[in-house]
Structure formats: C-alpha cells, structure tokens
Design a protein around this motif. Structure first.
Motif, PDB file in Angstrom:
ATOM      1  N   ASP A 134      59.426  21.623  10.230  1.00 32.38           N
ATOM      2  CA  ASP A 134      60.136  21.292  11.463  1.00 32.38           C
ATOM      3  C   ASP A 134      59.885  22.306  12.578  1.00 32.38           C
ATOM      4  N   LYS A 135      59.946  23.562  12.274  1.00 38.49           N
ATOM      5  CA  LYS A 135      59.800  24.590  13.316  1.00 38.49           C
ATOM      6  C   LYS A 135      58.382  24.613  13.894  1.00 38.49           C
ATOM      7  N   ALA A 136      57.395  24.260  13.092  1.00 36.61           N
ATOM      8  CA  ALA A 136      56.020  24.173  13.600  1.00 36.61           C
ATOM      9  C   ALA A 136      55.910  23.064  14.644  1.00 36.61           C
ATOM     10  N   LEU A 137      56.632  21.981  14.429  1.00 39.08           N
ATOM     11  CA  LEU A 137      56.633  20.888  15.421  1.00 39.08           C
ATOM     12  C   LEU A 137      57.295  21.346  16.718  1.00 39.08           C
ATOM     13  N   HIS A 138      58.374  22.079  16.597  1.00 37.26           N
ATOM     14  CA  HIS A 138      59.039  22.607  17.795  1.00 37.26           C
ATOM     15  C   HIS A 138      58.093  23.540  18.548  1.00 37.26           C
ATOM     16  N   PHE A 139      57.484  24.467  17.833  1.00 31.39           N
ATOM     17  CA  PHE A 139      56.559  25.410  18.451  1.00 31.39           C
ATOM     18  C   PHE A 139      55.417  24.669  19.140  1.00 31.39           C
ATOM     19  N   THR A 140      54.814  23.733  18.447  1.00 31.66           N
ATOM     20  CA  THR A 140      53.663  23.006  18.968  1.00 31.66           C
ATOM     21  C   THR A 140      54.018  22.180  20.204  1.00 31.66           C
ATOM     22  N   GLY A 141      55.143  21.486  20.140  1.00 31.35           N
ATOM     23  CA  GLY A 141      55.556  20.659  21.279  1.00 31.35           C
ATOM     24  C   GLY A 141      55.778  21.481  22.537  1.00 31.35           C
ATOM     25  N   TYR A 142      56.467  22.588  22.405  1.00 30.13           N
ATOM     26  CA  TYR A 142      56.756  23.414  23.573  1.00 30.13           C
ATOM     27  C   TYR A 142      55.571  24.280  23.983  1.00 30.13           C
ATOM     28  N   PHE A 143      54.674  24.582  23.054  1.00 29.91           N
ATOM     29  CA  PHE A 143      53.405  25.225  23.407  1.00 29.91           C
ATOM     30  C   PHE A 143      52.656  24.312  24.379  1.00 29.91           C
ATOM     31  N   GLY A 144      52.522  23.047  23.988  1.00 31.74           N
ATOM     32  CA  GLY A 144      51.812  22.080  24.828  1.00 31.74           C
ATOM     33  C   GLY A 144      52.491  21.887  26.174  1.00 31.74           C
ATOM     34  N   LEU A 145      53.807  21.812  26.166  1.00 36.48           N
ATOM     35  CA  LEU A 145      54.546  21.613  27.408  1.00 36.48           C
ATOM     36  C   LEU A 145      54.315  22.771  28.375  1.00 36.48           C
ATOM     37  N   ALA A 146      54.438  23.998  27.884  1.00 33.04           N
ATOM     38  CA  ALA A 146      54.246  25.170  28.746  1.00 33.04           C
ATOM     39  C   ALA A 146      52.787  25.299  29.188  1.00 33.04           C
ATOM     40  N   PHE A 147      51.863  24.992  28.293  1.00 30.12           N
ATOM     41  CA  PHE A 147      50.442  25.028  28.640  1.00 30.12           C
ATOM     42  C   PHE A 147      50.173  24.090  29.815  1.00 30.12           C
ATOM     43  N   LEU A 148      50.673  22.858  29.715  1.00 34.00           N
ATOM     44  CA  LEU A 148      50.464  21.871  30.779  1.00 34.00           C
ATOM     45  C   LEU A 148      51.176  22.283  32.068  1.00 34.00           C
ATOM     46  N   ALA A 149      52.361  22.872  31.938  1.00 25.01           N
ATOM     47  CA  ALA A 149      53.092  23.331  33.119  1.00 25.01           C
ATOM     48  C   ALA A 149      52.291  24.392  33.867  1.00 25.01           C
ATOM     49  N   ARG A 150      51.749  25.367  33.143  1.00 28.52           N
ATOM     50  CA  ARG A 150      50.981  26.436  33.793  1.00 28.52           C
ATOM     51  C   ARG A 150      49.674  25.895  34.382  1.00 28.52           C
ATOM     52  N   MET A 151      49.017  25.001  33.664  1.00 29.77           N
ATOM     53  CA  MET A 151      47.758  24.442  34.151  1.00 29.77           C
ATOM     54  C   MET A 151      47.976  23.554  35.383  1.00 29.77           C
ATOM     55  N   GLY A 152      49.120  22.919  35.467  1.00 28.48           N
ATOM     56  CA  GLY A 152      49.375  21.975  36.555  1.00 28.48           C
ATOM     57  C   GLY A 152      50.000  22.582  37.787  1.00 28.48           C
ATOM     58  N   SER A 153      50.398  23.826  37.720  1.00 32.79           N
ATOM     59  CA  SER A 153      51.097  24.423  38.855  1.00 32.79           C
ATOM     60  C   SER A 153      50.299  25.567  39.459  1.00 32.79           C
ATOM     61  N   ASP A 154      50.043  25.455  40.757  1.00 32.87           N
ATOM     62  CA  ASP A 154      49.386  26.537  41.473  1.00 32.87           C
ATOM     63  C   ASP A 154      50.375  27.349  42.292  1.00 32.87           C
ATOM     64  N   LYS A 155      51.527  26.765  42.588  1.00 36.98           N
ATOM     65  CA  LYS A 155      52.476  27.413  43.493  1.00 36.98           C
ATOM     66  C   LYS A 155      53.616  28.118  42.777  1.00 36.98           C
ATOM     67  N   ARG A 156      53.977  27.652  41.609  1.00 39.96           N
ATOM     68  CA  ARG A 156      55.131  28.212  40.911  1.00 39.96           C
ATOM     69  C   ARG A 156      54.735  29.477  40.146  1.00 39.96           C
ATOM     70  N   PRO A 157      55.565  30.509  40.227  1.00 39.31           N
ATOM     71  CA  PRO A 157      55.257  31.721  39.449  1.00 39.31           C
ATOM     72  C   PRO A 157      55.412  31.448  37.951  1.00 39.31           C
ATOM     73  N   THR A 158      54.646  32.153  37.171  1.00 36.64           N
ATOM     74  CA  THR A 158      54.650  31.959  35.718  1.00 36.64           C
ATOM     75  C   THR A 158      56.039  32.141  35.125  1.00 36.64           C
ATOM     76  N   TRP A 159      56.761  33.161  35.556  1.00 36.96           N
ATOM     77  CA  TRP A 159      58.082  33.418  34.992  1.00 36.96           C
ATOM     78  C   TRP A 159      59.014  32.224  35.208  1.00 36.96           C
ATOM     79  N   LEU A 160      58.876  31.542  36.356  1.00 31.33           N
ATOM     80  CA  LEU A 160      59.733  30.395  36.646  1.00 31.33           C
ATOM     81  C   LEU A 160      59.410  29.220  35.720  1.00 31.33           C
ATOM     82  N   LEU A 161      58.147  29.016  35.439  1.00 31.21           N
ATOM     83  CA  LEU A 161      57.750  27.948  34.511  1.00 31.21           C
ATOM     84  C   LEU A 161      58.279  28.233  33.111  1.00 31.21           C
ATOM     85  N   ILE A 162      58.211  29.480  32.699  1.00 31.83           N
ATOM     86  CA  ILE A 162      58.731  29.863  31.380  1.00 31.83           C
ATOM     87  C   ILE A 162      60.238  29.607  31.309  1.00 31.83           C
ATOM     88  N   VAL A 163      60.956  30.055  32.311  1.00 41.64           N
ATOM     89  CA  VAL A 163      62.411  29.859  32.340  1.00 41.64           C
ATOM     90  C   VAL A 163      62.746  28.369  32.345  1.00 41.64           C
TER      91      VAL A 163
END
Length: 124
Positions: A39-68
């Motif tokens: 179960d925890k591997a699924l949680h890690f993987t899902g949110y890994f992908g979400l944060a990866f896509l958030a950082r790749m898709g945002s040029d204006k938002r600071p990294t710390w804000l995407l993490i939060v």
C-alpha cells in the motif's frame, strides 16, 4: 523545429493525476482491489508522479509552493477518508505521500533543466 514537450502537456497530465488520485482515494474501502502490492509503495508512487508533473508543468510557481500544495492535497485526502466507509486517516500514508512528493520534485528539477537546455521542451 516544433518542441514535443510543453508545460501545457504536463499541466494536463497533472490534472489527470489529481483526478485519478482523488477518485482512488474516495472509493469506499470495500470497493478497493484486494490484490494490490504494498500500500505505501502505491502512495509513494502516486504522489511522486503528481509532484513530478507539477514541477514539469509549472514555470512560474516556486518549487517550495508546489511541494506544499501537493502535500496539502494529500493531507486533505487523508482527512476526507475519515468520512468514507472502511477508510481512515493514516499517518504512514501521509508520510509515504510526502516522501513521494519530495522525490518526484527532486527528480523533475534536473530533467526539466536538461530538456530545456537541449531545446526539447518549450519554455512557454
């Protein structure tokens, strides 16, 4: 030469990821598949992908804000699960989600830099 990758593509994929995580997270516990891997591997993987896509898709938002924002989304999902049959708030899930967010962000930063440097990814 047309760039194949753009922040818009990653934004769309991010929204699909948010929707997929939300739907999977609000399903009543009895409707969940029973043959899932750890179960925890699924949680890690899902949110890994979400944060990866958030950082790749945002040029204006600071990294710390995407993490939060990703961790806050995770926290809100965990709270919502307290009101869903056979689900509940679990600190280990929140930890796995948060570690996934941090790892996904850390991986995205050099990849995005590389793609922009090689002019594979559009800057706007």
């Amino acid at each position: 030469m047309k760039k194949f990758l753009s922040s818009t593509l990653f934004k769309v994929l991010f929204l699909i990821g948010v929707l997929a995580i939300f739907i999977g997270s609000v399903m009543p516990g009895k409707q969940l598949p029973t043959n899932l891997p750890w179960d925890k591997a699924l949680h890690f993987t899902g949110y890994f992908g979400l944060a990866f896509l958030a950082r790749m898709g945002s040029d204006k938002r600071p990294t710390w804000l995407l993490i939060v924002a990703c961790i806050a989304f995770s926290f809100l999902i965990e709270i919502a699960q307290m009101y869903i049959p056979n689900r509940g708030f679990e600190w280990p899930d929140l930890l796995a989600n948060s570690l996934g967010v941090l790892a996904g962000t850390v991986c995205a930063i050099p990849i995005k830099h590389y793609l922009k440097k090689r002019k594979i990814m559009a800057t706007k």
